[in-house]
Design an enzyme around this catalytic site. Structure first.
Site, PDB file in Angstrom:
ATOM      1  N   ASP A   7       0.840  -1.190   0.000  1.00  0.00           N
ATOM      2  CA  ASP A   7       0.000   0.000   0.000  1.00  0.00           C
ATOM      3  C   ASP A   7       0.886   1.255   0.000  1.00  0.00           C
ATOM      4  O   ASP A   7       2.062   1.189   0.373  1.00  0.00           O
ATOM      5  CB  ASP A   7      -0.897  -0.036   1.241  1.00  0.00           C
ATOM      6  CG  ASP A   7      -1.702   1.227   1.421  1.00  0.00           C
ATOM      7  OD1 ASP A   7      -2.372   1.652   0.457  1.00  0.00           O
ATOM      8  OD2 ASP A   7      -1.664   1.799   2.526  1.00  0.00           O
ATOM      9  N   ASP A   9      -0.280   5.146   1.000  1.00  0.00           N
ATOM     10  CA  ASP A   9      -0.511   6.056   2.126  1.00  0.00           C
ATOM     11  C   ASP A   9      -0.589   5.302   3.447  1.00  0.00           C
ATOM     12  O   ASP A   9      -1.338   4.341   3.589  1.00  0.00           O
ATOM     13  CB  ASP A   9      -1.798   6.847   1.894  1.00  0.00           C
ATOM     14  CG  ASP A   9      -1.671   7.797   0.721  1.00  0.00           C
ATOM     15  OD1 ASP A   9      -0.989   8.822   0.872  1.00  0.00           O
ATOM     16  OD2 ASP A   9      -2.233   7.500  -0.352  1.00  0.00           O
TER      17      ASP A   9
END
Length: 294
Positions: A7, A9
């Site tokens: 991922d 953020d």
């Protein structure tokens, strides 16, 4: 061949939205050893590309929570929402004076009234709860309202303005409104509702999430999701954690994600991705190959 999906953020990106050199180095070393390192993000494809290219990284990308998949310099999959679903959603959001962003293939649009709606909502939320942290709210949504590719349009976005919507992002300081919105959108059918933060909702076509995107990426490379490792921090990462062979939650991850993770690493500000590679991924591979003597 091992696929690792990371991922952005709250995971690969630190709080100042940069990728630490230690994380970049860990990704490159894993690539050199033959692993496929993929980015799996709720961000739009062009936004994710812009970020990783700044650091000289070349990775497959699962973008818009799985609605867009980009491999070998080409888009191999893109799922659009049904206009019969987006139209009532947009109508509801307009009636509620709510901030939202339709994600398109080449840009993200937002009404020039959007920030005004957020300010009005925030005023009401603080009036009801004077302890509400306004600075925390603005800091939490900064990534969304300042992201790459965002374009303002004049006035109200009408339900029929855009036919090919990849994703809808909704932002509000009023968590009770977000709860009501989620309940209404789920009743419509034909869409899935997720979240990547305390003050947002992400709406995609039914059959779209990061876990399904990971399946498609593995199919492309001729491997299976059981041979994958995923690293994430928030609720929109959960579909990947449910299907992957190993799920590594960040130290700053949501508690729900930590509960289902195989391991927990350091936070995004402590190079938790690099730590995960060194502590869990490489060590697991050595154990699997019998190199540790255990």
């Amino acid at each position: 061949m091992k696929v690792v999906a990371i991922d952005l953020d709250g995971t690969l990106l630190s709080e100042d939205l940069t990728i630490h050199e230690e994380n970049v180095r860990a990704i490159r070393e894993a690539q050199q050893q033959g692993s496929i390192i993929s980015i799996a993000t709720g961000r739009a494809l062009f936004d994710a590309q812009n970020i990783i290219e700044k650091y000289g990284l070349n990775c497959p990308i699962i973008a818009s929570n799985g609605a867009q998949i980009y491999v070998d310099n080409k888009k191999i999959d893109e799922q659009f929402m049904d206009p019969h679903i987006t139209q009532p959603i947009i109508q509801w959001l307009n009636e509620e004076n709510t901030y939202y962003q339709p994600y398109l293939s080449d840009k993200i649009v937002v009404s020039d009234r959007g920030i005004h709606h957020l300010e009005e909502e925030l005023h009401e939320v603080v009036k009801q709860d004077p302890s509400f942290n306004k600075d925390h709210f603005w800091e939490s949504i900064k990534v969304t309202i300042e992201q790459n590719g965002l374009q303002e349009v004049r006035g109200t976005i009408h339900p029929t303005d855009y036919d090919s919507i990849v994703k809808l992002m909704v932002v509000s300081p009023d968590t009770s409104k977000l709860k009501r919105a989620k309940e209404y959108f789920n009743q419509l059918g034909g869409c899935v509702v997720s979240s990547s933060g305390e003050f947002n909702l992400e709406i995609m076509s039914v059959g779209v999430d990061k876990g399904i995107g990971l399946h498609k990426l593995c199919d492309y490379y001729g491997t299976t999701v059981k041979n994958t490792v995923v690293i994430g921090d928030n609720l929109n990462d959960m579909p990947m954690f449910h299907v992957a062979g190993m799920g590594i939650a960040m130290g700053n991850a949501e508690e729900e994600l930590i509960k289902i993770a195989t391991f927990k690493t350091l936070s995004n500000n402590e190079c938790g991705v690099a730590y995960a590679f060194n502590k869990y991924i490489q060590e697991n591979e050595m154990v699997s190959s019998g190199l540790t003597g255990r």
